[in-house]
Design an enzyme around this catalytic site. Structure first.
Site, PDB file in Angstrom:
ATOM      1  N   VAL A  47       8.327 -21.665  53.563  1.00  0.00           N
ATOM      2  CA  VAL A  47       7.329 -21.928  52.528  1.00  0.00           C
ATOM      3  C   VAL A  47       6.052 -22.386  53.207  1.00  0.00           C
ATOM      4  CG1 VAL A  47       6.763 -23.286  50.485  1.00  0.00           C
ATOM      5  CG2 VAL A  47       9.122 -22.551  50.893  1.00  0.00           C
ATOM      6  N   PHE A  50       0.624 -22.262  50.407  1.00  0.00           N
ATOM      7  CA  PHE A  50       0.176 -21.633  49.162  1.00  0.00           C
ATOM      8  C   PHE A  50       1.232 -20.731  48.539  1.00  0.00           C
ATOM      9  CE2 PHE A  50      -0.788 -18.876  52.678  1.00  0.00           C
ATOM     10  CZ  PHE A  50      -0.393 -17.627  52.237  1.00  0.00           C
ATOM     11  N   GLU A  52       5.369 -18.470  49.414  1.00  0.00           N
ATOM     12  CA  GLU A  52       6.631 -18.372  50.147  1.00  0.00           C
ATOM     13  C   GLU A  52       6.683 -17.057  50.909  1.00  0.00           C
ATOM     14  OE1 GLU A  52      11.297 -19.578  49.432  1.00  0.00           O
ATOM     15  OE2 GLU A  52       9.871 -19.565  47.780  1.00  0.00           O
ATOM     16  N   ILE A  53       7.411 -17.076  52.029  1.00  0.00           N
ATOM     17  CA  ILE A  53       7.523 -15.903  52.889  1.00  0.00           C
ATOM     18  C   ILE A  53       8.992 -15.464  52.903  1.00  0.00           C
ATOM     19  CG2 ILE A  53       7.128 -14.987  55.200  1.00  0.00           C
ATOM     20  CD1 ILE A  53       5.094 -17.254  55.600  1.00  0.00           C
ATOM     21  N   LYS A  74       4.764 -11.883  52.030  1.00  0.00           N
ATOM     22  CA  LYS A  74       4.138 -13.153  51.653  1.00  0.00           C
ATOM     23  C   LYS A  74       3.794 -13.075  50.168  1.00  0.00           C
ATOM     24  CE  LYS A  74       1.482 -15.178  54.678  1.00  0.00           C
ATOM     25  NZ  LYS A  74       0.372 -15.503  55.612  1.00  0.00           N
ATOM     26  N   ASP A 180      -8.491 -21.221  61.794  1.00  0.00           N
ATOM     27  CA  ASP A 180      -7.286 -22.050  61.642  1.00  0.00           C
ATOM     28  C   ASP A 180      -6.258 -21.704  62.721  1.00  0.00           C
ATOM     29  OD1 ASP A 180      -5.734 -24.015  60.494  1.00  0.00           O
ATOM     30  OD2 ASP A 180      -4.833 -22.692  59.002  1.00  0.00           O
TER      31      ASP A 180
END
Length: 538
Positions: A47, A50, A52-53, A74, A180
């Site tokens: 998770v 933003f 869940e994968i 995703k 990021d």
């Protein structure tokens, strides 16, 4: 109201304000109308901030192992934004032909740019979701970093740094910055031949380079992951030199273990001030606090300081800095990535009986000494070592060599010496019985039977006080509890007169005199205060 179906549970929002999707079961099929493909969702991988994968595969296949799910999906609720940004970044910049062209120009056998396979919308239980299909990769560097006692070999750090420079050059050439970069967003390859290639993922904060004049934007200030955020991003502007600065912070952390401002991450402005002071005199700051940082990384930070916000990055110069260090260590960018771990667990072997035993062999015992000396057992408790002698069960019998001995594995946790002072409390003595008082607690059964029925104590049971029959006990103890009918009540004696002299007493009685006029008198004519109370108001 009856007849209506229940609404699907509304997904909860996380602290960052994004709504999390409801769990989607394995086997759910996603129909990609754009690519004309169907994807089947597998087990969840994790998770994010933003969404869940999930692992995924082509719908036509029927995988039975986790390794047979070569893709990831995703998923986020449609109202969220990061996956929307990432989806459009991949559509514009992850074209397979563009990636192949870049790899040929740079003569790269592997490249850390993720492969993109599809995107779209999917409805599950009345909730609309956005999804993105990507290639599946292996473990992330942050997990490996924590498993390696928060330390990577400097050669591995510079190898990863070179691979990230390739990705940054590619996306910067497309007019975007990542903003990021961190260990959790850098994954190792999963396919054969890509085990030593790191891939930069998660372009949810990717921003197009602003061609306008450099101007701070308070609305976007401190964006990104606070420990690695660049000084430009602290001001609300994402720049190419900012991406290099973020990469430098990651490399420094991988070598030394932590960053100087990690203890104040809840205060973004304080972190920003510490980074400004750190980068102002970066060589002095690093050499003062750390002694194992290669000079090439310091040169990299100094090069970043010379760049202006809109200056193009000299990637060849940065690569030369990193490659020069690897050359001194006999390594190259394509060498095997080695992650040293100080937390290696010793292998546990099983003996013949099936019990687990440690790799460590027990110290060899000297039989000759044991025969003439009794065995001593030493224990360490609260920092004090105690030795206790223990007799043999049978000194004439030899120990069974075939019997398996299980040695308890020593704990890897550090031991602490704690001194505890124990005081032995003396038992409280029974207080002596008071004079003219019978101590019921210390009486024997014989003494209790001889006691006077009228002599009672407050700890006696009620039957001992009044007896089984109320007549057996004194009736004057509980006069309000019962009456004694068998007992005759003596009449009260008459009072005696002290003298026979007769005395006449006059009593004055006041009479209330009412007149004829008082009959028609109103309460208003009475005094202001009557019997201590004021008359009512009209």
């Amino acid at each position: 109201m009856t007849g209506r179906g229940r609404k699907a549970a509304v997904p909860k929002k996380k602290a960052n304000g994004y709504k999390m999707p409801a769990p989607i079961p394995a086997g759910e099929v996603i129909n990609d109308t754009i690519a004309k493909k169907k994807w089947r969702i597998g087990p969840s991988i994790g998770v994010g901030g933003f969404g869940e994968i999930y692992s995924a595969c082509n719908h036509e296949g029927s995988p039975k192992k986790a390794s047979e799910y070569p893709f990831v999906v995703k998923i986020e609720p449609h109202e969220n934004g990061p996956l929307f940004v990432e989806k459009h970044f991949y559509i514009r910049n992850a074209n397979k032909d563009d990636i192949s062209k870049f790899m040929k120009e740079k003569k790269l056998s592997t490249f850390g740019m993720p492969s993109y396979y599809g995107n779209g919308s999917h409805t599950f239980k009345g909730e609309k979701y956005r999804y993105l299909v990507l290639e599946r990769y292996g473990k992330d560097l942050w997990s490996i970093f924590k498993d390696s006692a928060r330390s990577f070999p400097p050669t591995t750090v510079f190898q990863i740094g070179l691979q990230m420079l390739d990705v940054l050059e590619y996306i910067h050439g497309k007019g975007y910055v990542h903003a990021d970069i961190k260990g959790a967003n850098i994954l190792l390859g999963l396919k054969k031949g890509t085990e030593n290639q790191a891939y930069l993922v998660d372009f949810g904060l990717a921003t197009r380079v602003n061609d306008k004049e450099f101007k701070p934007d308070p609305k976007c200030a401190h964006n990104g992951t606070i420990e690695y955020t660049s000084r430009d991003a602290h001001l609300g502007v994402s720049t190419m030199r900012g991406d290099l600065e973020i990469l430098g912070y990651n490399m420094l952390q991988w070598i030394v273990g932590d960053l100087p401002w990690e203890k104040v991450l809840s205060l973004p402005k304080t972190v920003q001030g510490m980074k400004e002071a750190f980068m102002k005199n970066v060589r002095a700051e690093i050499t003062k606090k750390y002694d194992n940082v290669p000079d090439q990384l310091i040169n990299f930070f100094e090069y970043i300081n010379k760049l202006k916000p809109k200056d193009p990055v000299d990637y060849a110069k940065c690569r030369q800095m990193f490659e020069s260090y690897l050359k001194t260590e006999g390594k190259t960018k394509s060498s095997k990535l080695e992650f040293a771990s100080n937390k290696k667990r010793k292998a546990v072997k099983k003996n013949d009986t099936g019990d687990d035993a440690s790799d460590e062999a027990a110290p060899e015992s000297h039989q000759d000494d044991d025969e003439c000396k009794p065995k001593r057992r030493t224990t360490k408790r609260n920092g004090i070592v105690k030795t206790r002698s223990r007799k043999k069960k049978d000194e004439n019998t030899e120990p069974d060599k075939n019997k398996s001995v299980t040695v308890k594995r020593k704990s890897l946790e550090p031991s602490f010496v704690v001194k505890v002072k124990r005081t032995k409390m003396a038992p409280k003595a029974t207080p002596p019985a008071k004079q003219n008082h019978t101590n019921m607690a210390t009486q024997t059964s014989e003494e209790k039977s001889k006691k006077n029925l009228r002599q009672v104590s407050f700890d006696s049971p009620i039957c001992a006080v009044i007896g089984e029959n109320p007549a057996d006990s004194s009736a004057d103890i509980f006069d309000d509890s019962f009456t004694d009918d068998n007992k005759k009540v003596k009449p009260k004696p008459k009072r005696r007169l002290m003298s026979d002299e007769e005395v006449t007493v006059k009593r004055v009685v006041r009479r209330k005199v009412t007149s004829a006029k008082a009959k028609g008198r109103s309460w208003k004519d009475t005094a202001a205060v009557l019997n201590g109370r004021s008359p009512p108001k009209a």
